[in-house]
Design a protein around this motif. Structure first.
Motif, PDB file in Angstrom:
ATOM      1  N   PRO A  47     -12.449 -12.186 -36.413  1.00 46.72           N
ATOM      2  CA  PRO A  47     -12.353 -11.380 -35.178  1.00 46.72           C
ATOM      3  C   PRO A  47     -12.262 -12.218 -33.907  1.00 46.72           C
ATOM      4  CG  PRO A  47     -14.044 -10.510 -36.637  1.00 46.72           C
ATOM      5  CD  PRO A  47     -13.615 -11.821 -37.218  1.00 46.72           C
ATOM      6  N   GLU A  48     -13.025 -13.301 -33.828  1.00 42.36           N
ATOM      7  CA  GLU A  48     -13.048 -14.095 -32.593  1.00 42.36           C
ATOM      8  C   GLU A  48     -11.681 -14.713 -32.311  1.00 42.36           C
ATOM      9  OE1 GLU A  48     -15.456 -17.912 -30.669  1.00 42.36           O
ATOM     10  OE2 GLU A  48     -16.255 -16.901 -32.445  1.00 42.36           O
ATOM     11  N   LYS A  49     -11.095 -15.341 -33.319  1.00 42.25           N
ATOM     12  CA  LYS A  49      -9.779 -15.962 -33.135  1.00 42.25           C
ATOM     13  C   LYS A  49      -8.720 -14.901 -32.897  1.00 42.25           C
ATOM     14  CE  LYS A  49      -7.466 -19.850 -33.094  1.00 42.25           C
ATOM     15  NZ  LYS A  49      -7.771 -20.919 -32.124  1.00 42.25           N
ATOM     16  N   TYR A  50      -8.850 -13.795 -33.609  1.00 38.84           N
ATOM     17  CA  TYR A  50      -7.890 -12.702 -33.440  1.00 38.84           C
ATOM     18  C   TYR A  50      -7.907 -12.183 -32.003  1.00 38.84           C
ATOM     19  CZ  TYR A  50      -5.783  -8.062 -33.865  1.00 38.84           C
ATOM     20  OH  TYR A  50      -5.001  -6.945 -33.674  1.00 38.84           O
ATOM     21  N   ASN A  51      -9.091 -11.957 -31.469  1.00 39.39           N
ATOM     22  CA  ASN A  51      -9.193 -11.451 -30.095  1.00 39.39           C
ATOM     23  C   ASN A  51      -8.637 -12.454 -29.082  1.00 39.39           C
ATOM     24  OD1 ASN A  51     -10.363  -9.053 -30.917  1.00 39.39           O
ATOM     25  ND2 ASN A  51     -12.463  -9.854 -30.769  1.00 39.39           N
ATOM     26  N   GLU A  52      -8.825 -13.726 -29.376  1.00 44.72           N
ATOM     27  CA  GLU A  52      -8.264 -14.770 -28.507  1.00 44.72           C
ATOM     28  C   GLU A  52      -6.736 -14.698 -28.508  1.00 44.72           C
ATOM     29  OE1 GLU A  52      -7.760 -19.601 -28.707  1.00 44.72           O
ATOM     30  OE2 GLU A  52      -9.625 -18.736 -29.496  1.00 44.72           O
ATOM     31  N   VAL A  53      -6.163 -14.515 -29.684  1.00 47.23           N
ATOM     32  CA  VAL A  53      -4.702 -14.413 -29.805  1.00 47.23           C
ATOM     33  C   VAL A  53      -4.194 -13.173 -29.088  1.00 47.23           C
ATOM     34  CG1 VAL A  53      -2.811 -14.017 -31.443  1.00 47.23           C
ATOM     35  CG2 VAL A  53      -4.549 -15.746 -31.935  1.00 47.23           C
ATOM     36  N   MET A  54      -4.880 -12.052 -29.301  1.00 44.09           N
ATOM     37  CA  MET A  54      -4.454 -10.818 -28.650  1.00 44.09           C
ATOM     38  C   MET A  54      -4.595 -10.913 -27.125  1.00 44.09           C
ATOM     39  SD  MET A  54      -3.241  -8.593 -30.783  1.00 44.09           S
ATOM     40  CE  MET A  54      -2.449  -9.995 -31.553  1.00 44.09           C
ATOM     41  N   GLY A  55      -5.618 -11.656 -26.663  1.00 45.08           N
ATOM     42  CA  GLY A  55      -5.777 -11.843 -25.231  1.00 45.08           C
ATOM     43  C   GLY A  55      -4.586 -12.528 -24.606  1.00 45.08           C
ATOM     44  N   LEU A  56      -3.936 -13.397 -25.387  1.00 44.38           N
ATOM     45  CA  LEU A  56      -2.762 -14.098 -24.880  1.00 44.38           C
ATOM     46  C   LEU A  56      -1.492 -13.272 -25.035  1.00 44.38           C
ATOM     47  CD1 LEU A  56      -1.165 -16.594 -23.896  1.00 44.38           C
ATOM     48  CD2 LEU A  56      -1.230 -17.439 -26.262  1.00 44.38           C
ATOM     49  N   PHE A  57      -1.283 -12.699 -26.224  1.00 41.19           N
ATOM     50  CA  PHE A  57       0.019 -12.103 -26.519  1.00 41.19           C
ATOM     51  C   PHE A  57       0.096 -10.605 -26.220  1.00 41.19           C
ATOM     52  CE2 PHE A  57       0.214 -15.859 -29.347  1.00 41.19           C
ATOM     53  CZ  PHE A  57       1.412 -16.393 -28.900  1.00 41.19           C
ATOM     54  N   ALA A  58      -1.023  -9.903 -26.234  1.00 42.05           N
ATOM     55  CA  ALA A  58      -0.974  -8.446 -26.100  1.00 42.05           C
ATOM     56  C   ALA A  58      -1.411  -7.981 -24.718  1.00 42.05           C
ATOM     57  CB  ALA A  58      -1.842  -7.804 -27.176  1.00 42.05           C
ATOM     58  N   SER A  59      -1.197  -8.821 -23.716  1.00 44.73           N
ATOM     59  CA  SER A  59      -1.688  -8.494 -22.370  1.00 44.73           C
ATOM     60  C   SER A  59      -0.648  -7.794 -21.498  1.00 44.73           C
ATOM     61  CB  SER A  59      -2.137  -9.784 -21.674  1.00 44.73           C
ATOM     62  OG  SER A  59      -1.051 -10.710 -21.613  1.00 44.73           O
ATOM     63  N   GLY A  60       0.555  -7.576 -22.053  1.00 48.13           N
ATOM     64  CA  GLY A  60       1.627  -7.030 -21.222  1.00 48.13           C
ATOM     65  C   GLY A  60       1.403  -5.608 -20.786  1.00 48.13           C
ATOM     66  N   SER A  61       0.773  -4.803 -21.626  1.00 48.89           N
ATOM     67  CA  SER A  61       0.514  -3.400 -21.294  1.00 48.89           C
ATOM     68  C   SER A  61      -0.863  -3.032 -21.820  1.00 48.89           C
ATOM     69  CB  SER A  61       1.569  -2.488 -21.929  1.00 48.89           C
ATOM     70  OG  SER A  61       1.207  -1.131 -21.769  1.00 48.89           O
ATOM     71  N   PRO A  62      -1.884  -2.976 -20.958  1.00 50.11           N
ATOM     72  CA  PRO A  62      -3.250  -2.693 -21.402  1.00 50.11           C
ATOM     73  C   PRO A  62      -3.362  -1.386 -22.186  1.00 50.11           C
ATOM     74  CG  PRO A  62      -3.266  -3.503 -19.153  1.00 50.11           C
ATOM     75  CD  PRO A  62      -1.820  -3.296 -19.517  1.00 50.11           C
ATOM     76  N   LYS A  63      -2.664  -0.343 -21.744  1.00 52.28           N
ATOM     77  CA  LYS A  63      -2.752   0.948 -22.419  1.00 52.28           C
ATOM     78  C   LYS A  63      -2.207   0.853 -23.841  1.00 52.28           C
ATOM     79  CE  LYS A  63      -1.300   5.800 -22.040  1.00 52.28           C
ATOM     80  NZ  LYS A  63      -0.485   6.777 -21.274  1.00 52.28           N
ATOM     81  N   PHE A  64      -1.073   0.217 -23.986  1.00 52.76           N
ATOM     82  CA  PHE A  64      -0.467   0.044 -25.313  1.00 52.76           C
ATOM     83  C   PHE A  64      -1.362  -0.822 -26.196  1.00 52.76           C
ATOM     84  CE2 PHE A  64       2.357  -2.454 -28.172  1.00 52.76           C
ATOM     85  CZ  PHE A  64       2.811  -1.404 -28.966  1.00 52.76           C
ATOM     86  N   ASN A  65      -1.917  -1.880 -25.627  1.00 55.85           N
ATOM     87  CA  ASN A  65      -2.756  -2.789 -26.411  1.00 55.85           C
ATOM     88  C   ASN A  65      -4.025  -2.091 -26.884  1.00 55.85           C
ATOM     89  OD1 ASN A  65      -3.525  -5.314 -27.552  1.00 55.85           O
ATOM     90  ND2 ASN A  65      -4.955  -5.565 -25.854  1.00 55.85           N
ATOM     91  N   ARG A  66      -4.644  -1.259 -26.001  1.00 55.62           N
ATOM     92  CA  ARG A  66      -5.855  -0.540 -26.420  1.00 55.62           C
ATOM     93  C   ARG A  66      -5.562   0.362 -27.612  1.00 55.62           C
ATOM     94  NH1 ARG A  66      -6.780  -0.200 -20.813  1.00 55.62           N
ATOM     95  NH2 ARG A  66      -5.836   1.881 -20.743  1.00 55.62           N
ATOM     96  N   LEU A  67      -4.443   1.073 -27.550  1.00 52.10           N
ATOM     97  CA  LEU A  67      -4.060   1.945 -28.654  1.00 52.10           C
ATOM     98  C   LEU A  67      -3.807   1.121 -29.927  1.00 52.10           C
ATOM     99  CD1 LEU A  67      -3.241   4.742 -29.754  1.00 52.10           C
ATOM    100  CD2 LEU A  67      -0.920   4.298 -28.876  1.00 52.10           C
ATOM    101  N   LEU A  68      -3.125   0.010 -29.751  1.00 52.27           N
ATOM    102  CA  LEU A  68      -2.779  -0.850 -30.887  1.00 52.27           C
ATOM    103  C   LEU A  68      -4.046  -1.366 -31.569  1.00 52.27           C
ATOM    104  CD1 LEU A  68      -0.175  -1.946 -32.199  1.00 52.27           C
ATOM    105  CD2 LEU A  68      -0.404  -3.962 -30.742  1.00 52.27           C
ATOM    106  N   GLN A  69      -4.981  -1.880 -30.788  1.00 55.53           N
ATOM    107  CA  GLN A  69      -6.201  -2.439 -31.367  1.00 55.53           C
ATOM    108  C   GLN A  69      -7.076  -1.348 -31.979  1.00 55.53           C
ATOM    109  OE1 GLN A  69      -5.975  -5.534 -31.796  1.00 55.53           O
ATOM    110  NE2 GLN A  69      -4.229  -5.610 -30.386  1.00 55.53           N
ATOM    111  N   ASP A  70      -7.001  -0.158 -31.430  1.00 55.48           N
ATOM    112  CA  ASP A  70      -7.710   0.978 -32.013  1.00 55.48           C
ATOM    113  C   ASP A  70      -7.172   1.260 -33.415  1.00 55.48           C
ATOM    114  OD1 ASP A  70      -9.753   2.897 -31.696  1.00 55.48           O
ATOM    115  OD2 ASP A  70      -8.265   4.460 -31.316  1.00 55.48           O
ATOM    116  N   MET A  71      -5.837   1.161 -33.561  1.00 48.51           N
ATOM    117  CA  MET A  71      -5.213   1.374 -34.872  1.00 48.51           C
ATOM    118  C   MET A  71      -5.595   0.259 -35.851  1.00 48.51           C
ATOM    119  SD  MET A  71      -3.674   4.239 -34.533  1.00 48.51           S
ATOM    120  CE  MET A  71      -5.026   4.605 -33.400  1.00 48.51           C
ATOM    121  N   VAL A  72      -5.643  -0.962 -35.358  1.00 49.86           N
ATOM    122  CA  VAL A  72      -6.016  -2.083 -36.226  1.00 49.86           C
ATOM    123  C   VAL A  72      -7.433  -1.895 -36.756  1.00 49.86           C
ATOM    124  CG1 VAL A  72      -6.445  -4.579 -36.296  1.00 49.86           C
ATOM    125  CG2 VAL A  72      -4.428  -3.695 -35.112  1.00 49.86           C
TER     126      VAL A  72
END
Length: 794
Positions: A448-473
């Motif tokens: 989880p820690e490394k994953y969140n670090e990666v998502m912090g870098l790559f999934a920052s373009g749209s917070p709303k989309f990223n929240r939904l995406l991580q909820d699905m994960v």
């Protein structure tokens, strides 16, 4: 370059590059405008209804079996079937393969019917396999099972050919290459070509034509697949020097633009022998593909192959320390190589042109490549490889113009669902299943820690989309895929097989050396001249470079399977080798096989004379019985039972040799030959299994299974001997080849031909392997013993 060009490489690459550029520009515009965000938010909100479970309080008490880890192949399939999830699991898995590998659109009723037929067939196979595979971890990948499938399709010869090729290729992978991954890729490509061939067949194709097409597909699949370990992986692995890489790349380029493989010529570098082998194998593979190309598809094959190779080369020479690559330079070669690698497959089998397939495959390729690059980003970064992810990780702070590859990935997904596959609901379901599954697997692997670090870098373009995406994960279920389970299982199986094989070889070598040291028969004081001569002759025969298979088998069964003490069965090990050596002395006599060489040395009657040889054989036979009577750590009734069994085996082996002598100049039937082989060879193997079983008081049913195993292992061994007498290497064999023909002996090769003999050997291999299911012991050694029998070169 003196050879005439069959394609215009620069012009062809420019055309492909322009098409990729147009596709890139379309994706770039969608990324910049973030049109994928609202579209995919809506898609995911529709998709999640099938994947987010809201359990009631009572349901926690009634769920039955807990979900096992998805990497436990058999248990996971069993759990899916138990919970009623197997049908949907296989449906999305096969649907995905139809899209990715076969270029199909899922909104076609015909495609859906085909998918359903595959799902039904695969479900039947998996549930039946789970019910019958008693602890057989290799399951789907066992050679016996694959041969049985090949038999049903009439393609045994192709299967035997490709297994031998894979064995040889695997043994030639250099250090620095991941052998299991290379084998997996090769097997995957063979399967992909077979699937394409099946997909191109008409429903009313005759069984004869189907067999011919499948035989060709297996060989074409191997021939094309060989380019992955021996071109892509080899050039990526940094095994070759820069000069060798340049020489090799030039050779490949020349082949693709002229249609002819250049001679190997002079090679400068440390990898001469490796590259000579690679050149030989690839030349054979290339010639086979070229020979089976249709005239109207040949040009397309060479053009697609060149685009694929050149785009790989463009990517391969990139340097991660170069901070100046443009987005176009990063993505256009990826679009080209990811699409052309699959477009080649249809041209390899000579399939007719299909514009819809070509377009879908072209647009689809980068989706798959970006998913793979995401999963491998840290390995790629470690290797210094330039991918969109490694480059963005390194330069995103200083290069604000760089496209975020994760955003491009989701843009590609949106584009596929709505612009390529016409907003088809099944397509949306499968692609989103796959995308969420990829993130879940990455999170599980990295933590989880490394994953969140990666998502912090790559999934920052749209917070709303990223929240939904991580909820699905976090919450989504039922998104796993059979090909991923199969991939993990295949790699685990190949690694286990390699380790078990190494253990088998190393332990066998150690045992062989130990057995060699206990075979010598010490001389007694005051021996007569004749006794002294016989003792010398016996030790001469025992000192030969024998394989010691029978005592090695006995040790493994006695110590590993039955838990007997190694020291307690030492007399039995000597006994078995004395009996076997005596039989060889008799076999070699002028009145029988009239052999002049045995185990790399002159036969005994050549060193002494016939009379001494006959007496030495008798002496060793009696010495074997003497050793058996010295099994003093076992009760006398058990030892007596063993001696009685041994005496019967010796008599039956004499009967087998008599049958062999009587057959000279006669044409035997296969049944007669099987019987003779059992008495000559199978009984020796049987004794090495049954004697320790007798000492361990094994049950009768177990001993019957071991006897059946020995019968068929012995026949397989004899057939391999017959084949080696025709196609073996004299140096490795330690004796001349062609003796069977010279002696006018009936062999499996003489009555069935080489191809027929190979099929018969594999048939007996399969029966022996299958009967091990009835042996309630750890039979790993016996499986590798069987593999040794059919794969040995001496």
């Amino acid at each position: 370059m003196n050879k005439e060009l069959i394609i215009n490489p620069d012009a062809r690459y420019r055309i492909a590059e322009q098409k990729a550029t147009n596709y890139y520009k379309s994706l770039y515009e969608q990324v910049m405008q973030k049109t994928y965000v609202p579209t995919l938010i809506e898609d995911i909100n529709m998709w999640k209804h099938n994947h987010i479970r809201h359990h009631s309080f009572l349901s926690f008490f009634s769920r039955g079996k807990g979900k096992p880890g998805s990497r436990g192949y058999h248990s996971y399939i069993q759990w899916l079937n138990y919970t009623g999830k197997l049908d949907n699991y296989l449906d999305r898995s096969i649907s995905y393969i139809f899209m990715r590998d076969l270029g199909k659109a899922l909104n076609s009723p015909d495609t859906q019917n085909r998918i359903q037929r595959v799902v039904d067939s695969l479900k039947t196979h998996l549930t039946h396999a789970n019910a019958t595979d008693r602890g057989d971890n290799d399951g789907m990948f066992s050679m016996a099972r694959l041969f049985r499938i090949a038999q049903k399709e009439g393609v045994e010869s192709a299967m035997i050919w490709v297994v031998n090729k894979l064995k040889t290729v695997s043994s030639n992978f250099p250090k620095g290459m991941d052998a299991e991954q290379a084998q997996r890729k090769l097997i995957k490509i063979i399967a992909g070509v077979i699937m394409q061939e099946i997909e191109e067949m008409d429903d009313d194709v005759s069984s004869e034509e189907r067999t011919l097409k499948l035989d060709k597909a297996i060989r074409l699949g191997y021939s094309y697949g060989l380019t992955y370990p021996f071109i892509d992986d080899l050039l990526d692995a940094k095994i070759l020097s820069d000069k060798e890489e340049k020489q090799y790349s030039d050779m490949i380029r020349t082949t693709l633009i002229t249609g002819s493989v250049p001679a190997f010529g002079e090679w400068t570098g440390e990898n001469l022998e490796l590259m000579r082998y690679v050149h030989s194998e690839l030349r054979e593979a290339f010639e086979y593909i070229k020979e089976h190309q249709r005239r109207e598809t040949k040009q397309n094959f060479f053009e697609q192959s060149y685009v694929f190779f050149n785009s790989q080369e463009v990517d391969r020479v990139k340097d991660l320390s170069n901070a100046n690559y443009s987005n176009e330079e990063l993505y256009i070669p990826i679009i080209l190589k990811s699409s052309s690698s699959r477009l080649i497959v249809r041209s390899v089998i000579g399939a007719p042109e299909d514009t819809d397939y070509d377009n879908r495959t072209f647009f689809y390729g980068i989706y798959n490549q970006l998913a793979d690059d995401f999963a491998d980003m840290f390995d790629d970064m470690k290797d210094g490889a330039v991918t969109p992810y490694t480059y963005y990780m390194k330069y995103h702070d200083t290069r604000k113009d760089l496209i975020n590859p994760f955003e491009l990935y989701w843009t590609v997904i949106s584009n596929l669902i709505h612009n390529v596959y016409d907003s088809d609901s099944k397509t949306r379901e499968v692609i989103l299943d796959r995308a969420i599954n990829g993130l879940k697997r990455f999170k599980e692997r990295m933590g989880p820690e490394k994953y969140n670090e990666v998502m912090g870098l790559f999934a920052s373009g749209s917070p709303k989309f990223n929240r939904l995406l991580q909820d699905m994960v976090r919450k989504a279920d039922d998104v796993d895929f059979f090909d991923k389970l199969l991939r993990d299982h295949m790699i685990t199986t190949l690694k286990n097989e390699r380790k078990e094989q190494e253990d088998f070889i190393n332990t066998s070598k150690t045992l062989r050396n130990q057995i060699n040291h206990i075979l010598n028969i010490p001389k007694m004081e005051n021996m007569s001249l004749m006794e002294d001569t016989i003792m010398d002759a016996a030790n001469y025969s025992l000192e030969g470079d024998g394989k010691r298979l029978r005592p090695i088998v006995t040790w493994f069964m006695g110590v590993n399977a039955y838990g007997l003490k190694s020291s307690a069965i030492e007399p039995l090990l000597r006994s078995l080798e004395y009996m076997h050596t005596a039989s060889l002395i008799f076999d070699d006599l002028p009145s029988q096989d009239n052999a002049s060489t045995r185990r790399g040395r002159p036969t005994l009657h050549e060193m002494h004379n016939i009379a001494v040889s006959e007496l030495t054989g008798l002496f060793l036979t009696q010495k074997a019985i003497e050793e058996q009577t010295s099994l003093d750590q076992f009760d006398s009734k058990t030892v007596l039972k063993l001696v009685q069994y041994s005496a019967q085996v010796t008599a039956d082996m004499c009967r087998g040799q008599a049958m062999d002598l009587d057959s000279k100049g006669k044409q035997l039937t296969r049944e007669q030959l099987n019987m003779m082989c059992f008495y000559k060879t199978g009984l020796g193997f049987e004794a090495s299994l049954i004697m320790p079983a007798i000492l361990a008081h094994a049950k009768e049913l177990e001993m019957e299974a071991l006897k059946k195993f020995a019968r068929h292992a012995g026949i397989a061994f004899q057939i391999k001997d017959d084949l080696l007498d025709v196609e073996g290497d004299t140096t490795l064999l330690g004796k001349p080849i062609g003796k069977d023909a010279e002696n006018n002996s009936t062999t499996f090769v003489s009555i069935l031909g080489q191809e027929g003999a190979k099929k018969e050997m594999w048939e007996n291999y399969c029966i022996a392997m299958e009967v091990l299911q009835d042996v309630p012991r750890n039979t790993t050694f016996l499986k590798h013993f069987l593999n040794y029998i059919i794969n040995r070169d001496h």
